[in-house]
Write an enzyme that holds these catalytic residues in place. Sequence first.
Site, short mmCIF file in Angstrom:
data_model
loop_
_atom_site.label_atom_id
_atom_site.label_comp_id
_atom_site.label_asym_id
_atom_site.label_seq_id
_atom_site.Cartn_x
_atom_site.Cartn_y
_atom_site.Cartn_z
N ASP A 35 11.18 31.75 -4.94
CA ASP A 35 9.87 32.38 -5.06
C ASP A 35 8.78 31.32 -4.93
O ASP A 35 8.89 30.22 -5.51
CB ASP A 35 9.75 33.11 -6.41
CG ASP A 35 8.60 34.11 -6.42
OD1 ASP A 35 8.87 35.32 -6.46
OD2 ASP A 35 7.43 33.68 -6.39
N ILE A 36 7.72 31.63 -4.20
CA ILE A 36 6.64 30.68 -3.96
C ILE A 36 5.84 30.40 -5.24
O ILE A 36 5.18 29.37 -5.35
CB ILE A 36 5.73 31.21 -2.82
CG1 ILE A 36 4.99 30.07 -2.13
CG2 ILE A 36 4.76 32.27 -3.31
CD1 ILE A 36 4.34 30.47 -0.81
N HIS A 105 13.47 43.78 -3.03
CA HIS A 105 13.88 42.42 -3.40
C HIS A 105 14.29 42.40 -4.86
O HIS A 105 13.69 43.07 -5.69
CB HIS A 105 12.76 41.41 -3.15
CG HIS A 105 11.46 41.75 -3.80
ND1 HIS A 105 10.57 42.62 -3.23
CD2 HIS A 105 10.90 41.35 -4.96
CE1 HIS A 105 9.50 42.74 -4.02
NE2 HIS A 105 9.69 41.99 -5.08
N HIS A 107 14.60 39.84 -8.06
CA HIS A 107 14.28 38.53 -8.63
C HIS A 107 15.49 38.08 -9.45
O HIS A 107 16.01 38.86 -10.26
CB HIS A 107 13.10 38.63 -9.60
CG HIS A 107 11.82 39.09 -9.00
ND1 HIS A 107 10.77 38.22 -8.74
CD2 HIS A 107 11.38 40.31 -8.63
CE1 HIS A 107 9.74 38.91 -8.25
NE2 HIS A 107 10.08 40.18 -8.17
P1 5GP Z 1 7.04 41.58 -6.68
O1 5GP Z 1 5.76 41.26 -7.41
O2 5GP Z 1 6.77 42.48 -5.49
O3 5GP Z 1 8.15 42.09 -7.54
O4 5GP Z 1 7.58 40.19 -6.13
C1 5GP Z 1 7.08 39.57 -4.99
C2 5GP Z 1 7.32 38.11 -5.15
O5 5GP Z 1 7.15 37.49 -3.89
C3 5GP Z 1 6.35 37.42 -6.12
O6 5GP Z 1 7.07 36.84 -7.20
C4 5GP Z 1 5.66 36.36 -5.24
O7 5GP Z 1 5.43 35.14 -5.92
C5 5GP Z 1 6.62 36.20 -4.09
N1 5GP Z 1 6.01 35.81 -2.84
C6 5GP Z 1 4.87 36.32 -2.30
N2 5GP Z 1 4.61 35.75 -1.12
C7 5GP Z 1 5.62 34.84 -0.90
C8 5GP Z 1 5.91 33.94 0.16
O8 5GP Z 1 5.21 33.84 1.18
N3 5GP Z 1 7.03 33.17 0.03
C9 5GP Z 1 7.84 33.25 -1.06
N4 5GP Z 1 8.90 32.44 -1.09
N5 5GP Z 1 7.60 34.11 -2.09
C10 5GP Z 1 6.51 34.89 -1.99
#
Ligand code: 5GP
Length: 119
Positions: A35-36, A105, A107
């Site tokens: 995760d970034i 996705h 985590h």
């Molecule tokens: P969500 O909030 O949808 O459950 O998780 C999305 C995740 O994607 C977040 O934890 C966010 O930090 C990660 N993320 C967003 N953009 C990028 C990216 O360009 N690269 C990576 N490696 N992670 C990303």
Amino acid sequence: MAGEPQADCLFCKIVAGEVPADVVHETETTVAFRDINPQAPTHVLVIPRAHYPDAASLAAAEPGTAADLLAAAGRVAEQEKVTGVGYRIVLNTGSGAGQTVFHAHAHVLAGRGLEWPPG
Ligand code: 5GP
Ligand code: ZN
């Protein structure tokens, strides 16, 4: 068609190699990368190569790939050596639950105290 890459989807671009990512594990059907914006010392995202907006729609359309996703999450935890201390697999579904990227996705989080219930 269901599962096809979406032009405006960040994670489809990572699958295609158009956006760089720190990939830690790959299978025929899944890709895992760091995760970034990590929320724990281990924070890896496991995604299906196919595009579905969330985990439930993936499971409904491609149950085998949903199983692959969970298996890959377990492999990532082994690689990260966190199976002993424990880890959490999180599937945020819907913006109200914190989902920001609408490509399914999981985590994989570990390496710090993980509160229960999660916030
Ligand atoms: P969500 O909030 O949808 O459950 O998780 C999305 C995740 O994607 C977040 O934890 C966010 O930090 C990660 N993320 C967003 N953009 C990028 C990216 O360009 N690269 C990576 N490696 N992670 C990303
Ligand atoms: Zn996508």
